[in-house]
Scaffold this active site. Structure first.
Site, mmCIF file in Angstrom:
data_model
loop_
_atom_site.group_PDB
_atom_site.id
_atom_site.type_symbol
_atom_site.label_atom_id
_atom_site.label_comp_id
_atom_site.label_asym_id
_atom_site.label_seq_id
_atom_site.Cartn_x
_atom_site.Cartn_y
_atom_site.Cartn_z
ATOM 1 N N ASP A 267 0.810 -1.255 0.094
ATOM 2 C CA ASP A 267 -0.043 0.024 -0.057
ATOM 3 C C ASP A 267 0.748 1.412 -0.179
ATOM 4 O O ASP A 267 1.430 1.691 1.234
ATOM 5 C CB ASP A 267 -0.879 -0.058 1.219
ATOM 6 C CG ASP A 267 -1.906 1.292 1.215
ATOM 7 O OD1 ASP A 267 -1.950 2.007 0.166
ATOM 8 O OD2 ASP A 267 -2.478 1.507 2.413
ATOM 9 N N LYS A 274 1.670 7.909 0.622
ATOM 10 C CA LYS A 274 2.072 7.982 1.708
ATOM 11 C C LYS A 274 3.380 8.718 2.077
ATOM 12 O O LYS A 274 4.117 8.698 0.924
ATOM 13 C CB LYS A 274 2.149 6.618 2.206
ATOM 14 C CG LYS A 274 0.797 6.086 2.423
ATOM 15 C CD LYS A 274 1.060 4.519 3.160
ATOM 16 C CE LYS A 274 -0.299 3.797 3.411
ATOM 17 N NZ LYS A 274 -1.139 4.381 4.378
ATOM 18 N N ASP A 285 0.264 -4.805 4.569
ATOM 19 C CA ASP A 285 -1.235 -4.684 4.398
ATOM 20 C C ASP A 285 -1.975 -5.702 3.974
ATOM 21 O O ASP A 285 -3.162 -5.477 3.577
ATOM 22 C CB ASP A 285 -1.235 -3.334 3.466
ATOM 23 C CG ASP A 285 -2.321 -2.506 3.518
ATOM 24 O OD1 ASP A 285 -3.083 -2.316 4.705
ATOM 25 O OD2 ASP A 285 -2.616 -1.525 2.970
ATOM 26 N N GLU A 346 -8.028 2.635 0.437
ATOM 27 C CA GLU A 346 -8.141 1.372 -0.587
ATOM 28 C C GLU A 346 -8.892 0.239 0.030
ATOM 29 O O GLU A 346 -9.308 -0.647 -0.830
ATOM 30 C CB GLU A 346 -6.840 1.226 -1.555
ATOM 31 C CG GLU A 346 -5.883 0.208 -0.630
ATOM 32 C CD GLU A 346 -5.408 0.757 0.699
ATOM 33 O OE1 GLU A 346 -5.239 1.841 0.819
ATOM 34 O OE2 GLU A 346 -4.883 -0.286 1.186
ATOM 35 N N ARG A 348 -10.884 -0.600 2.087
ATOM 36 C CA ARG A 348 -12.631 -0.523 1.972
ATOM 37 C C ARG A 348 -13.021 -0.856 0.585
ATOM 38 O O ARG A 348 -14.177 -1.412 0.614
ATOM 39 C CB ARG A 348 -13.078 0.496 2.705
ATOM 40 C CG ARG A 348 -12.531 1.981 2.134
ATOM 41 C CD ARG A 348 -12.901 3.121 3.133
ATOM 42 N NE ARG A 348 -11.826 3.366 4.008
ATOM 43 C CZ ARG A 348 -11.818 4.392 4.783
ATOM 44 N NH1 ARG A 348 -12.818 4.917 4.986
ATOM 45 N NH2 ARG A 348 -10.542 4.428 5.734
HETATM 46 N N1 BES Z 1 -3.270 0.282 5.291
HETATM 47 C C1 BES Z 1 -3.567 1.481 5.845
HETATM 48 C C2 BES Z 1 -3.821 1.696 7.134
HETATM 49 C C3 BES Z 1 -2.701 1.455 8.047
HETATM 50 C C4 BES Z 1 -1.653 2.446 8.137
HETATM 51 C C5 BES Z 1 -2.339 0.328 8.962
HETATM 52 C C6 BES Z 1 -0.609 2.635 9.097
HETATM 53 C C7 BES Z 1 -1.135 0.387 9.591
HETATM 54 C C8 BES Z 1 -0.500 1.338 9.801
HETATM 55 C C9 BES Z 1 -4.975 2.024 4.925
HETATM 56 O O1 BES Z 1 -5.030 1.396 3.531
HETATM 57 C C10 BES Z 1 -4.765 3.344 4.946
HETATM 58 O O2 BES Z 1 -3.863 3.830 4.317
HETATM 59 N N2 BES Z 1 -5.844 3.969 5.621
HETATM 60 C C11 BES Z 1 -5.611 5.395 5.915
HETATM 61 C C12 BES Z 1 -7.366 5.988 5.749
HETATM 62 C C13 BES Z 1 -7.404 7.442 5.479
HETATM 63 C C14 BES Z 1 -6.810 7.653 4.224
HETATM 64 C C15 BES Z 1 -8.745 7.887 5.749
HETATM 65 C C16 BES Z 1 -5.199 5.843 6.920
HETATM 66 O O3 BES Z 1 -5.347 5.249 8.026
HETATM 67 O O4 BES Z 1 -4.379 6.759 7.292
HETATM 68 ZN ZN ZN Z 2 -4.101 -0.031 3.058
HETATM 69 MN MN MN Z 3 -3.864 2.875 2.398
#
Ligand code: BES
Ligand code: ZN
Ligand code: MN
Length: 488
Positions: A267, A274, A285, A346, A348
């Site tokens: 991811d 990111k 992920d 992504e 969801r």
């Molecule tokens: N895979 C990530 C969630 C994640 C981030 C898990 C860091 C463990 C550590 C997910 O796909 C994500 O990026 N979520 C975003 C959602 C936001 C954009 C609403 C997040 O958590 O920042």
């Molecule tokens: Zn993710």
């Molecule tokens: Mn993500």
């Protein structure tokens, strides 16, 4: 590793390492006293020197050179009743030492644990020992796996033996499943791609008569209208895969429990890219998917009489000229449209189509497992997985399975009040809420695709792996899930 249980006498049982306990009030455990006597009191004398730490879980290894036991590993227990949490500590502390020997015998089931039986104790010892022996060595030129190959649990009589054997099998199955999940998680994303996961699932079906695997490719997903899942994959050169592993242990007429794993093999965030800090950890992920693989492996080992389908929504989230952009609108398999405001939300998107697809199995219950939100880590840290459910009985079952296995979850709210955060001016919903309650609004998003069946969602963003010096996959929540399924 070979686990076995035996009614044995420590004074006759040959062992490279015998694990016994000592507490400040009663001294050595029964087998410990026995061995000490045989060794002319040397264990007691060495302990009197005071080198063994005072805290429960402290260990001291004593060399006996000859005699039936070459070494004895003494574990300190607390003064009063032993709690389940303390027993777990003893089990993993002793496993951390015992794994360095070829063979070990544990006498820790001699201890009495508050509110727990011998089956539970044996399960915890086998689980802790199996987990301790995991080592990711594939890419290390010199590293060898831990030598422990044979682990024996001591029972005092035949009746106890049965109980211990039962627990040992369950714990060993949970450890095996967890370690399968850890291995997949620790693999780098240049190896562990969606196609790699699909090949693993096919190979598993080839090995086991009770399992069949089908893989939906891009074309089939298109035909089914999985616009949300496909929108995540399209920025990557790696094709996505929707993998279905069908374990048939029960009657054909029996409805299955369906597990759905988020399988983002990397991811990057996509166009909403990111920051660089710890981005390597986004190889994890696919932790939800890895746990589904782990559970399927554990089921094949333990062979319970139930039907379970493991679905894995596998894709890579990358930025490119073909990637989704903020503001893009896609149509999910359910017919609902989604405005993608952040391409980093992504998980969801792949899950909503997999959850709609899960409905085709007429499931008894559906549980999705996903490293879904950083917000869940802020809320719960790394000790508990976040749990959401549209059915209280399912929630309670999962919470109990977590308590029993020691792989705990904590229930979070799925109240209607949170839903409007997902309102969009341009589509049926948007894929992010605001800054507040990020884990809850992510669960709310999923809940819009699971109205037709009993469903739970586990956000394992904080529990699936560890960062820092001990970076590595944990295999969670495989113990919880296996515990739950064995109770069905
Ligand atoms: N895979 C990530 C969630 C994640 C981030 C898990 C860091 C463990 C550590 C997910 O796909 C994500 O990026 N979520 C975003 C959602 C936001 C954009 C609403 C997040 O958590 O920042
Ligand atoms: Zn993710
Ligand atoms: Mn993500």
């Amino acid at each position: 590793m070979q686990f076995s249980a035996k009614v044995s006498d420590i004074s006759k049982q040959r062992a490279a390492c015998s694990i016994i306990s000592v507490d400040a009030k009663n001294g050595l455990s029964p087998s410990g006293k026995n061995l000490d006597q045989l060794a002319g009191g040397v264990i007691g004398k060495i302990l009197k020197r005071g080198d063994l730490g005072a805290k429960p879980g402290s260990t001291q290894l004593i060399d006996l050179l000859d005699g039936p036991s070459e070494r004895v590993l003494v574990v300190r227990t607390g003064k009063g009743d032993i709690s389940q949490a303390e027993f777990r500590k003893l089990a993993s502390a002793s496993a951390a030492v015992a794994k360095k020997f070829k063979e070990a015998t544990s006498y820790l089931c001699e201890l009495e644990v508050k509110g727990a039986d011998k089956t539970w104790q044996a399960q915890q010892i086998a689980l802790a020992t199996g987990l301790a022996c995991y080592r990711f060595t594939q890419f290390l030129t010199d590293a060898k796996p831990y030598p422990l190959a044979k682990f024996t649990l001591h029972a005092t009589d035949r009746k106890q033996l049965k109980a211990i054997q039962k627990g040992m099998d369950i714990g060993a199955g949970q450890a095996l499943g967890s370690n399968v999940a850890r291995e997949l998680g620790d693999l780098p994303s240049n190896v562990c791609t969606p196609s790699y996961l699909a090949a693993e699932a096919r190979a598993l079906a080839k090995k086991h008569a009770k399992l069949t695997t089908t893989v939906l490719d891009e074309k089939k997903m298109q035909a089914l209208g999985m616009g949300a899942l496909l929108s995540v994959a399209k920025g990557s050169d790696q094709p996505p895969a929707l993998i279905a592993m069908n374990y048939k242990g029960g009657k054909t007429s029996e409805k299955p429990i369906v597990l759905v794993g988020k399988g983002i093999t990397f991811d990057s965030g996509g166009i909403s890219i990111k920051p660089g800090q710890a981005m390597d950890e986004m190889k994890y992920d696919m932790g939800g998917a890895a746990s589904v693989f782990g559970v399927m492996n554990a089921l094949l080992e333990l062979q319970p009489s139930i039907n379970v389908v493991g679905l894995v929504a596998a894709a890579e989230n990358m930025p490119s000229g073909r990637a989704s952009k903020p503001g893009d609108i896609v149509k999910s398999m359910s017919g609902k449209t989604i405005e993608i405001l952040n391409t980093d939300a992504e998980g969801r998107l792949v899950l909503c189509d997999a959850l709609t697809y899960a409905g085709k199995y007429k499931p008894r219950a559906v549980i999705d497992i996903a490293t879904l939100t950083g917000a869940c880590v802020i809320a719960l840290g790394h000790h508990a997985s976040g749990l959401y459910a549209n059915n209280e009985e399912l929630a309670q079952d999962l919470l109990k399975a977590g308590e029993k296995s020691g792989d705990r979850a904590w229930q979070m709210p799925l109240w209607d009040e949170y839903q409007p955060a997902l309102d969009s001016n341009f589509a049926d919903m948007q894929n992010i809420g605001g800054r507040d309650a990020g884990s809850v609004t992510a669960a709310c998003f999923l809940s819009r695709f699971t109205e037709e069946y009993t469903w739970a969602h586990m956000d394992i963003a904080g529990s699936a792996w560890k960062s820092g010096a001990c970076k590595g996959a944990t295999g969670r929540p495989v113990p919880l899930l296996v515990e739950y399924l064995l109770g069905k």
